[in-house]
Enzyme design. Structure first.
Site, PDB file in Angstrom:
ATOM      1  N   PRO A 185       0.820  -1.219   0.000  1.00  0.00           N
ATOM      2  CA  PRO A 185       0.000   0.000   0.000  1.00  0.00           C
ATOM      3  C   PRO A 185       0.848   1.260   0.000  1.00  0.00           C
ATOM      4  O   PRO A 185       1.815   1.370   0.741  1.00  0.00           O
ATOM      5  CB  PRO A 185      -0.795  -0.115   1.307  1.00  0.00           C
ATOM      6  CG  PRO A 185      -0.003  -1.051   2.165  1.00  0.00           C
ATOM      7  CD  PRO A 185       0.693  -1.980   1.236  1.00  0.00           C
TER       8      PRO A 185
ATOM      9  N   GLY B 174      11.926  -3.054   2.558  1.00  0.00           N
ATOM     10  CA  GLY B 174      13.315  -3.125   2.115  1.00  0.00           C
ATOM     11  C   GLY B 174      13.706  -4.418   1.427  1.00  0.00           C
ATOM     12  O   GLY B 174      14.884  -4.775   1.421  1.00  0.00           O
TER      13      GLY B 174
ATOM     14  N   THR C 174       0.043   5.520  -0.188  1.00  0.00           N
ATOM     15  CA  THR C 174      -0.771   6.711  -0.414  1.00  0.00           C
ATOM     16  C   THR C 174      -0.066   7.592  -1.431  1.00  0.00           C
ATOM     17  O   THR C 174       1.147   7.726  -1.415  1.00  0.00           O
ATOM     18  CB  THR C 174      -1.019   7.454   0.920  1.00  0.00           C
ATOM     19  OG1 THR C 174      -1.952   8.498   0.689  1.00  0.00           O
ATOM     20  CG2 THR C 174       0.238   8.058   1.514  1.00  0.00           C
TER      21      THR C 174
ATOM     22  N   TYR D  28      -0.959   4.769  13.162  1.00  0.00           N
ATOM     23  CA  TYR D  28      -2.345   5.200  12.933  1.00  0.00           C
ATOM     24  C   TYR D  28      -3.254   4.572  13.996  1.00  0.00           C
ATOM     25  O   TYR D  28      -2.782   3.906  14.919  1.00  0.00           O
ATOM     26  CB  TYR D  28      -2.755   4.888  11.493  1.00  0.00           C
ATOM     27  CG  TYR D  28      -1.839   5.592  10.508  1.00  0.00           C
ATOM     28  CD1 TYR D  28      -1.810   6.991  10.439  1.00  0.00           C
ATOM     29  CD2 TYR D  28      -0.951   4.879   9.700  1.00  0.00           C
ATOM     30  CE1 TYR D  28      -0.945   7.651   9.581  1.00  0.00           C
ATOM     31  CE2 TYR D  28      -0.076   5.545   8.837  1.00  0.00           C
ATOM     32  CZ  TYR D  28      -0.082   6.927   8.787  1.00  0.00           C
ATOM     33  OH  TYR D  28       0.789   7.593   7.952  1.00  0.00           O
TER      34      TYR D  28
HETATM   35  C1  LIG Z   1       4.767   7.264  -0.977  1.00  0.00           C
HETATM   36  C2  LIG Z   1       4.520   6.212   0.081  1.00  0.00           C
HETATM   37  C3  LIG Z   1       3.248   6.058   0.585  1.00  0.00           C
HETATM   38  C4  LIG Z   1       2.984   5.069   1.539  1.00  0.00           C
HETATM   39  N1  LIG Z   1       1.696   4.896   1.972  1.00  0.00           N
HETATM   40  C5  LIG Z   1       1.390   3.835   2.749  1.00  0.00           C
HETATM   41  C6  LIG Z   1       0.035   3.516   3.032  1.00  0.00           C
HETATM   42  O1  LIG Z   1      -0.917   4.157   2.553  1.00  0.00           O
HETATM   43  N2  LIG Z   1      -0.187   2.456   3.852  1.00  0.00           N
HETATM   44  C7  LIG Z   1       0.834   1.695   4.385  1.00  0.00           C
HETATM   45  O2  LIG Z   1       0.572   0.733   5.112  1.00  0.00           O
HETATM   46  N3  LIG Z   1       2.120   1.976   4.103  1.00  0.00           N
HETATM   47  C8  LIG Z   1       2.426   2.992   3.271  1.00  0.00           C
HETATM   48  N4  LIG Z   1       3.729   3.211   2.915  1.00  0.00           N
HETATM   49  C9  LIG Z   1       4.795   2.300   3.376  1.00  0.00           C
HETATM   50  C10 LIG Z   1       5.055   1.229   2.319  1.00  0.00           C
HETATM   51  O3  LIG Z   1       3.926   0.373   2.142  1.00  0.00           O
HETATM   52  C11 LIG Z   1       6.251   0.332   2.711  1.00  0.00           C
HETATM   53  O4  LIG Z   1       6.024  -0.254   3.954  1.00  0.00           O
HETATM   54  C12 LIG Z   1       7.573   1.099   2.740  1.00  0.00           C
HETATM   55  O5  LIG Z   1       7.717   1.894   1.580  1.00  0.00           O
HETATM   56  C13 LIG Z   1       8.762   0.137   2.792  1.00  0.00           C
HETATM   57  O6  LIG Z   1       8.682  -0.828   1.766  1.00  0.00           O
HETATM   58  P1  LIG Z   1       9.656  -0.779   0.475  1.00  0.00           P
HETATM   59  O7  LIG Z   1      11.058  -0.888   1.028  1.00  0.00           O
HETATM   60  O8  LIG Z   1       9.256  -1.988  -0.331  1.00  0.00           O
HETATM   61  O9  LIG Z   1       9.427   0.512  -0.229  1.00  0.00           O
HETATM   62  C14 LIG Z   1       4.028   4.226   1.993  1.00  0.00           C
HETATM   63  C15 LIG Z   1       5.320   4.403   1.480  1.00  0.00           C
HETATM   64  C16 LIG Z   1       5.568   5.364   0.524  1.00  0.00           C
HETATM   65  C17 LIG Z   1       6.965   5.491  -0.052  1.00  0.00           C
END
Ligand SMILES: Cc1cc2nc3c(=O)[nH]c(=O)nc-3n(C[C@H](O)[C@H](O)[C@H](O)COP(=O)(O)O)c2cc1C
Length: 364
Positions: A29, A301, A31, A186
């Site tokens: 997810p 990550g 946003t 949250y």
């Molecule tokens: C732009 C952005 C928006 C995010 N919005 C949400 C969200 O709406 N809900 C949520 O659970 N995590 C949100 N996250 C966290 C990501 O789901 C994820 O946990 C985080 O980016 C680390 O994962 P990655 O290393 O694969 O990017 C958001 C992250 C980013 C970069």
């Protein structure tokens, strides 16, 4: 499929409840602060998700369950008829491309920037404890979340009902299921953790009391949409949004065991510090894995090698990827072929037009 692909479990199918995922690469997810009047998903939102339909499963951005649950500009909601209609266009487009899509349903609790910006009533939280270190750049200025007020005991059933109704709306909008946002400071996370919950009633104090809202909401949603259409995201030690607790290991072992009793489809775990070190603060995720017998989605990550390792060693069933999906709509294919990944543009990540949203090209 090449032999290398066939032997990599990341690209093997997985049965999640009643749906078959063609691979284990999940879109996490995110946003994106884009919606039309009334916080309705845009035509470009339809395109953005349809472009990513090859993900094993898409989990949408957090979608507020009520006006009260909003915290960020232009996050598309799931509480009005127009919003349901807007999301229906998204799910139709994803299904037309043979994709699968859950919606993340969200109450921000004390992390409300829009309440500060638009002088709305104070956001609600377990206790009137602000998040002292938070601020975000919105419309060119740094904004802090508004000061929260503590929810009255009598208001809590209404929160459970808002989540339940949002889940019913999600099915109406054609989603394959619902993920509860129980992570990242949250509302549900805030109730569970000592750093944000100083209540002395049935929703504060002991681990059982602090976990009560998360579990009541999970049960209400699972009853509404079906256990196998219900998942939840948790973040035991992630300090995002000044989230903290004195007892993360004990607390989340209790929660994992109780979620197991509810027999929901999946537990989606933000491991470590979101967008930071996966191993800090320390936490034993294998304990959650053994207490929760359903599907475990590892998150935070990951790259393809780490993901493959997690699945091969049995530490996870599925792995979610967030940031790498932003600029790589065909991420699964790029992983399969070992192709280079495009970098996202941080300037267009949150808010703005279609640039940096629905205009990243596919290579494949
Ligand atoms: C732009 C952005 C928006 C995010 N919005 C949400 C969200 O709406 N809900 C949520 O659970 N995590 C949100 N996250 C966290 C990501 O789901 C994820 O946990 C985080 O980016 C680390 O994962 P990655 O290393 O694969 O990017 C958001 C992250 C980013 C970069």
């Amino acid at each position: 499929m090449t032999d290398a692909e066939a032997s990599n479990p990341l690209f093997s199918p997985y049965q999640l409840g009643e749906i078959v995922l063609p691979n284990r690469v999940i879109m996490a997810p995110m946003t994106r602060w884009r919606s039309g009047p009334g916080f309705v998903p845009l035509a470009s939102t339809v395109e953005y998700y349809a472009q990513r339909a090859s993900a094993g499963l898409i989990i949408t951005e957090g979608s507020p369950i009520s006006e009260q649950g909003r915290g960020y500009p232009d996050a598309p909601g799931i509480y009005t008829r127009d919003q349901i209609k807007g999301w229906k266009a998204v799910t139709d487009a994803v299904h037309q491309k043979d994709g699968r899509i859950f919606i993340q349903i969200w109450h921000v609790g004390r992390i409300s920037y829009v309440a500060r910006l638009h002088d709305l009533p104070p956001p609600v939280a377990p206790s009137a404890i602000p998040a002292p270190n938070q601020q975000m750049k919105i419309g060119g200025q740094m904004v802090r979340p508004a000061e929260p007020r503590a929810l009255e005991l009598t208001e809590i059933p209404g929160i459970v009902d808002d989540f339940r109704r949002a889940a019913a709306h999600a099915l109406e909008a054609g989603f394959d299921g619902v993920e509860l946002h129980g992570a990242n400071g949250y509302l549900l996370d805030a109730f569970a953790k000592t750093g944000m919950n100083a209540r002395t009633d049935a929703y504060g104090g002991s681990i059982a009391n602090r976990s009560r809202l998360m579990l009541e909401v999970t049960e209400a949603v699972a009853t509404e949409v079906g256990r196998m259409r219900t998942g939840i995201r948790i973040a035991p030690v992630n300090p995002t949004n000044d989230s903290s607790t004195d007892d993360a290991q004990e607390l989340f072992e209790y929660i994992a065991a109780k979620l197991n009793d509810l027999q929901i489809a999946y537990l989606h775990v933000v491991e470590g510090t979101s967008m930071g070190d996966r191993n800090t603060p320390p936490f034993d995720y294998s304990r959650l894995r053994s207490l929760f017998k359903g599907t475990y989605i590892g998150s935070n990550g990951y790259d393809p090698e780490l993901a493959r390792h997690a699945i091969e060693t049995g530490n996870a069933d599925l792995i979610s990827f967030a940031r790498s999906f932003v600029a790589n709509p065909d991420l699964v294919e790029r992983f399969k072929r070992g192709l280079p990944l495009a970098k996202l543009d941080p300037e267009t990540l949150l808010g703005g037009s279609d640039a940096g949203y629905s205009d990243y090209p596919t290579l494949t």
